[in-house]
Scaffold this motif. Sequence first.
Motif, PDB file in Angstrom:
ATOM      1  N   ASP A  65      14.994  52.535 -31.643  1.00 33.24           N
ATOM      2  CA  ASP A  65      16.352  51.982 -31.692  1.00 33.24           C
ATOM      3  C   ASP A  65      16.379  50.537 -31.188  1.00 33.24           C
ATOM      4  N   LEU A  66      15.652  50.246 -30.115  1.00 33.78           N
ATOM      5  CA  LEU A  66      15.611  48.882 -29.584  1.00 33.78           C
ATOM      6  C   LEU A  66      14.936  47.916 -30.562  1.00 33.78           C
ATOM      7  N   ILE A  67      13.892  48.363 -31.218  1.00 32.11           N
ATOM      8  CA  ILE A  67      13.230  47.527 -32.226  1.00 32.11           C
ATOM      9  C   ILE A  67      14.182  47.253 -33.372  1.00 32.11           C
ATOM     10  N   SER A  68      14.905  48.281 -33.806  1.00 33.12           N
ATOM     11  CA  SER A  68      15.874  48.127 -34.891  1.00 33.12           C
ATOM     12  C   SER A  68      16.996  47.166 -34.498  1.00 33.12           C
ATOM     13  N   MET A  69      17.479  47.271 -33.262  1.00 30.73           N
ATOM     14  CA  MET A  69      18.527  46.363 -32.795  1.00 30.73           C
ATOM     15  C   MET A  69      18.013  44.928 -32.721  1.00 30.73           C
ATOM     16  N   THR A  70      16.772  44.753 -32.317  1.00 27.32           N
ATOM     17  CA  THR A  70      16.186  43.410 -32.243  1.00 27.32           C
ATOM     18  C   THR A  70      16.095  42.792 -33.637  1.00 27.32           C
ATOM     19  N   ILE A  71      15.680  43.582 -34.604  1.00 22.57           N
ATOM     20  CA  ILE A  71      15.594  43.083 -35.991  1.00 22.57           C
ATOM     21  C   ILE A  71      16.975  42.710 -36.508  1.00 22.57           C
ATOM     22  N   ASP A  72      17.977  43.523 -36.205  1.00 23.63           N
ATOM     23  CA  ASP A  72      19.357  43.226 -36.632  1.00 23.63           C
ATOM     24  C   ASP A  72      19.846  41.934 -36.000  1.00 23.63           C
ATOM     25  N   LEU A  73      19.545  41.728 -34.726  1.00 19.07           N
ATOM     26  CA  LEU A  73      19.954  40.490 -34.049  1.00 19.07           C
ATOM     27  C   LEU A  73      19.286  39.271 -34.681  1.00 19.07           C
ATOM     28  N   MET A  74      18.038  39.415 -35.057  1.00 23.26           N
ATOM     29  CA  MET A  74      17.308  38.292 -35.654  1.00 23.26           C
ATOM     30  C   MET A  74      17.864  37.966 -37.060  1.00 23.26           C
ATOM     31  N   ARG A  75      18.309  38.984 -37.772  1.00 24.99           N
ATOM     32  CA  ARG A  75      18.884  38.782 -39.106  1.00 24.99           C
ATOM     33  C   ARG A  75      20.212  38.041 -39.023  1.00 24.99           C
ATOM     34  N   ASN A  76      20.979  38.326 -38.000  1.00 19.80           N
ATOM     35  CA  ASN A  76      22.332  37.747 -37.872  1.00 19.80           C
ATOM     36  C   ASN A  76      22.333  36.316 -37.355  1.00 19.80           C
ATOM     37  N   GLN A  77      21.185  35.814 -36.986  1.00 22.45           N
ATOM     38  CA  GLN A  77      21.166  34.439 -36.468  1.00 22.45           C
ATOM     39  C   GLN A  77      21.075  33.439 -37.587  1.00 22.45           C
TER      40      GLN A  77
END
Length: 138
Positions: A126-138
Amino acid sequence: MDALTSALKIAASGLSAQSDRLRVVSENLANAQSTGNTPGADPYRRKTISFVSELDRASGGTTVEVNSIDRDPSDFPVEFQPGNEAADDKGYVKLPNVNVLVEMADMSEANRSYEANLQVIKQARDLISMTIDLMRNQ
């Protein structure tokens, strides 16, 4: 190696070790009433499992591995069963040195450890998935 990948590797080693432990306990429970086939023959001997911690140089974490699967050297209990095919000339049968209560406690503990390691893997995923989502939104 990042901390989340390291956590995944450590938890995976724990899953594997507890899976092996559950297999050994299951074998013990399945054979808890097995006697020998011939008079005076030894019945099933309880298996034990031991673990060792290993340093994973790539991640810097400590993983767990199965060290050995051995046989319990304790004595076999004997019971008077003169009609049993495994009975000796005095009518006593050697029974397996498996204590069902101990095996059930081991199974419960192994199951809880397995579930805890599985939860670590889910959280890291879940943390890896959240990190990827944060990187996409930048």
